[in-house]
Design an enzyme around this catalytic site. Structure first.
Site, mmCIF file in Angstrom:
data_model
loop_
_atom_site.group_PDB
_atom_site.id
_atom_site.type_symbol
_atom_site.label_atom_id
_atom_site.label_comp_id
_atom_site.label_asym_id
_atom_site.label_seq_id
_atom_site.Cartn_x
_atom_site.Cartn_y
_atom_site.Cartn_z
ATOM 1 N N ASP A 191 0.817 -1.007 0.064
ATOM 2 C CA ASP A 191 -0.113 0.493 -0.374
ATOM 3 C C ASP A 191 0.673 1.221 -0.279
ATOM 4 O O ASP A 191 1.868 1.207 0.173
ATOM 5 C CB ASP A 191 -0.981 -0.280 1.044
ATOM 6 C CG ASP A 191 -1.620 1.340 1.362
ATOM 7 O OD1 ASP A 191 -2.654 1.552 0.404
ATOM 8 O OD2 ASP A 191 -1.639 2.368 2.270
ATOM 9 N N GLU B 35 1.659 0.057 -5.529
ATOM 10 C CA GLU B 35 0.182 0.834 -5.714
ATOM 11 C C GLU B 35 0.789 2.084 -5.655
ATOM 12 O O GLU B 35 1.107 2.482 -5.185
ATOM 13 C CB GLU B 35 -1.081 0.619 -4.346
ATOM 14 C CG GLU B 35 -1.715 2.051 -4.386
ATOM 15 C CD GLU B 35 -2.615 2.458 -3.627
ATOM 16 O OE1 GLU B 35 -3.524 2.372 -3.563
ATOM 17 O OE2 GLU B 35 -2.255 2.662 -1.931
#
Length: 861
Positions: free
Chosen positions: A497, A552
């Protein structure tokens, strides 16, 4: 008196804040109190719906310790001998290898067994230049032995190796534009090589360095328990908990010259462990910011007791007969990824926090049936604030206790493997919760312990702390954390993330990336963070060759998905985040303003040889304050016109048609992998709203809460299953779409050709693999005898039709029709055939000679 929290039956125990005046003497077994009496059923009546200290504990500002330690220097003759730290060959010359057991695997991977000595040497660094980071080495004892808890399956073992750094020069062949930034990229690669060589020299290599959990935190041997904690800023430390009646004078820890506190607790006289399984534990430290009780940084489990705000660390070491033993081998990595993004807590149809066990039994079979081959699970790492969606992590090595025990999570993962599903973890190494009481913030009383000090260590938008990736011990912590989840829990990979935030000092905030390479390689690039990402990808792919690493990144960093040895960052996939943004942008326009070329450009705008995971929408679009695609398309009509026994509306008809088309063209053109957030496959109504109370901002503004309601924090799978609702047709189409890809594997086909982007007709035609896709985005015009080009001659059949009645369509196309090609160039293709293309439809054609066709036809009917 007992109470239940997150599927575990807990004992009523003395308060953490009991008087410090209590004394301790005699055998520990007489005073042990266990936080686990036995496993029980989940009770949500007693669950505390508070946000912990997430917003109540602003970080304090204190200078970092002035004690500076660096590798290699000697002081007071205490540094280890060369045979402890020096390797015969540097990492640049040889692979690091470790034996791995195939098949059933090892529960918890490998463990260190030290039956002769309860202390190991912690040395290797000494004082030096103040510009260096605080680092230290935890050297292996010669008596430590690797012990596999499950042993080898069928007597087989194989070697896993972390490859040497390589030259890092291939990126210039792949992308010649990078040559203009060779100085930056070569510097980055040299920094990476230097870190690999330092880790190899002082820690024995990445393989050893990444097993920090076998030395730090709680470790068990035959004679007792050792607890170690890196806290250089602390003046004193003591281990406290249920086991010693929270007496801070009972178990005083000692600190070595490198900032590591340690204590060994011998077994009780009867041979039992000095700390019972399930006991609450904390470390009490006298720090520059005062006395504080903290959850151990390497804790493996933590629980929030009813009525309390901060979490409690739990000593988790169940008896062997209670430990979950993996039964099924991990699946091989599929050629193409079809990912079902899920959140265990909100996966129930009821307004509750769901459990690992329920997800295992109810949701995993659904994911398999829908045709996905991987499940990506969010919010695994413990986070005190439920509403953070799992992104404000407090305890990095602990699975969220809201959903059950660590063994419950292992059972879930094992079941997924039995079903042939990969299990990917949404891992958060980009930032951490700013909680002081139950997180890492100000852990040793200093602002710059695990994080950068000052403004560089604070993310103003996320209200969280930012790691110092140049710190030796932070690298040990994060690399060990990644390995822990792969080793102990058998996760099959990660979705990292917030990688954009990591790679740039501006964190991608208020920055519009245009594709200019100067935006990627300059002073705004956080080279230390990029080097960490290279190291963790080295670790993942070296020790776990089948593991998947997804990053990401919204910036489009070049070489992001190129192997580290070639000079890249090393991820397998990049999340193609621009696609979802483009769909939201288009959905706010009239149909007449949609440009076919713009859609195709966005879907195909990705770097050569760098794989992408495409998605039309993820959890981001489902959150309160945003809208899902279904809600953008159908809005309030979803509440009244989704029943098949009621008349539809133009808004519903348009929404159902475009919902299917958007998802299929995203899968067809957007990348080499595909992702869907749970429930969006059938157009889940409304949004996600976590339970929350009213919030008053310092400015005096009041943000209304929802009275801690779970009503919007669940997934109504029953809507997709109800064959009398229009949601069911959307779910059936998504299932058919997944099975189409499963059979034809078109996402990873080398053949892709876009033959038509007709702005007047609103038609897009392309080939992917052996399939021909025809999309008609026109809102009213249907086309008879519409010619589409193709590569291969022959007889074509329909293998997927969005207008099929099963999928909520109008059944305007005859599926028994056959389509014969004609020779001659059309749209730059050597062959072509005529089709009927109704308005707002997507139809996929395949050569009739392909035996796979019948399988898809069977699934459609």
């Amino acid at each position: 008196m007992v109470y239940t929290v997150s599927g575990i039956r807990l004992s009523s125990v003395p308060s953490v804040h009991r008087s410090n005046g209590s004394t301790f003497s005699g055998d520990r077994s007489s005073k042990n109190l266990s936080f686990f009496l036995k496993k029980g059923m989940l009770s949500r009546k007693d669950f505390a719906l508070k946000s912990s200290s997430d917003s109540d504990s602003p970080p304090l500002a204190f200078a970092a310790s002035q004690k500076i330690l660096v590798p290699g220097s000697q002081t007071d003759g205490s540094s280890p001998s060369s045979d402890q730290l020096e390797l015969a060959n540097t990492v640049s010359e040889n692979h690091q290898e470790i034996v791995d057991a195939d098949g059933l695997g090892m529960e918890g991977g490998s463990r260190i067994k030290d039956e002769e000595n309860h202390t190991e040497s912690i040395s290797g660094y000494s004082k030096a230049d103040e510009k260096q980071d605080i680092v230290h080495s935890i050297a292996e004892s010669e008596d430590d032995k690797l012990e596999f808890s499950n042993g080898l399956k069928m007597g087989e073992a194989r070697l896993k190796s972390i490859p040497p750094p390589g030259s890092g020069q291939k990126i210039y062949e792949i992308d010649p534009l990078l040559r203009g930034h060779r100085e930056h990229l070569d510097y980055r690669f040299e920094q990476y090589k230097k870190m690999r060589e330092a880790i190899d020299k002082y820690e024995g290599g990445l393989e050893t360095f990444s097993r920090g959990y076998e030395k730090l935190g709680f470790t068990r041997c035959a004679k007792g328990i050792t607890y170690r904690e890196w806290a250089p800023g602390a003046k004193s430390a003591a281990l406290i908990g249920d086991f010693n009646n929270w007496n801070p004078n009972a178990d005083i820890m000692t600190q070595n010259e490198f900032g590591v506190w340690e204590i060994f607790l011998p077994n009780n006289a009867d041979g039992s462990a000095p700390i019972p399984h399930g006991s609450r534990v904390k470390i009490r430290m006298d720090t520059p910011s005062g006395i504080k009780d903290s959850i151990p940084a390497w804790i493996k489990f933590s629980v929030q007791a009813p009525g309390e705000i901060p979490y409690n660390g739990i000593y988790y070491d169940p008896p062997e007969e209670e430990k979950y033993m993996f039964q099924h081998p991990q699946p091989k990595r599929p050629k193409s990824l079809r990912i079902y993004e899920a959140h265990v807590g909100m996966s129930s149809t009821e307004p509750i926090i769901n459990t690992y066990a329920n997800f295992r039994d109810d949701v995993l079979p659904r994911i398999k049936r829908l045709g996905y081959n991987a499940v990506q699970i969010m919010a695994i790492q413990e986070h005190s604030y439920y509403g953070s969606f799992g992104y404000h992590v407090t305890n990095f090595f602990a699975p969220s206790s809201r959903c059950g025990t660590p063994d419950d999570l292992k059972s879930l993962i094992d079941k997924a493997h039995e079903l042939g599903l990969l299990v990917l973890m949404d891992i958060v190494h980009s930032h951490a919760s700013k909680n002081v009481l139950d997180g890492l913030d100000m852990f040793d009383g200093t602002d710059g312990h695990y994080f950068h000090s000052g403004s560089r260590g604070y993310h103003w938008m996320w209200d969280s702390r930012l790691f110092n990736y140049g710190s030796w011990e932070v690298l040990r912590f994060l690399l060990s954390n990644a390995r822990w989840w792969l080793d102990e829990y058998k996760f099959d990979g990660f979705r990292f993330d917030g990688v954009t935030s990591m790679m740039y000092t501006h964190h991608g905030l208020q920055v519009a990336f245009t594709g200019n390479y100067n935006e990627y390689f300059g002073l705004a690039t956080d080279v230390e963070a990029v080097v960490y990402l290279m190291l963790v990808n080295d670790l993942i792919h070296g020790l776990f060759p089948e593991a998947v690493a997804i990053g990401e990144d919204v910036s489009g960093m070049p070489a992001f998905c190129i192997p580290v040895q070639d000079g890249g960052v090393g991820f397998d996939y990049r999340l193609h985040m621009a696609i979802a943004d483009k769909w939201i942008e288009l959905l706010q326009k009239r149909d007449e303003d949609w440009q076919m070329g713009e859609i195709v450009y966005t879907l195909t705008n990705r770097r050569w040889l760098e794989k992408c995971v495409a998605y039309a929408e993820s959890h981001d679009q489902a959150l309160v304050g945003d809208k899902t695609i279904a809600f953008w398309l159908m809005d309030k009509d979803m509440y009244d016109f989704m029943a098949l026994d009621r008349p539809s509306t133009p808004l519903i008809d348009r929404g159902i048609a475009l919902h299917k088309m958007i998802r299929l063209i995203t899968m067809g053109l957007g990348g080499e992998g595909y992702l869907n957030f749970m429930g969006n496959e059938f157009g889940h109504p409304e949004w996600i709203d976590f339970p929350r109370g009213e919030q008053r901002l310092p400015s005096g503004k009041v943000i209304p809460g929802n009275n801690y309601s779970f009503d919007k924090c669940r997934r109504r799978f029953d809507l997709g299953d109800a064959d009398y609702l229009r949601y069911h047709g959307l779910q059936e189409f998504d299932q058919a779409m997944q099975h189409l890809e499963e059979i034809y594997v078109f996402m990873t086909s080398e053949h892709q050709y876009i033959s038509r982007k007709d702005e007047g007709d609103r038609i897009i035609v392309f080939e992917r693999g052996n399939l021909v896709f025809v999309f008609n985005f026109h809102w009213t015009n249907s086309y008879f005898d519409y010619r589409v080009g193709c590569l291969k001659p022959g007889r074509y059949e329909i293998v997927l039709d969005s207008d099929d009645k099963l999928f909520g369509g109008f059944n305007r196309i005859d599926h028994t029709a056959e389509y014969f090609t004609s020779e001659g160039w059309y749209d730059n293709r050597p062959n072509s055939f005529l089709v009927y293309a109704p308005c707002r439809t997507a139809v996929v054609y395949a050569l009739a000679e392909d035996e796979s066709n019948q399988h898809i036809q069977g699934r459609m009917t």
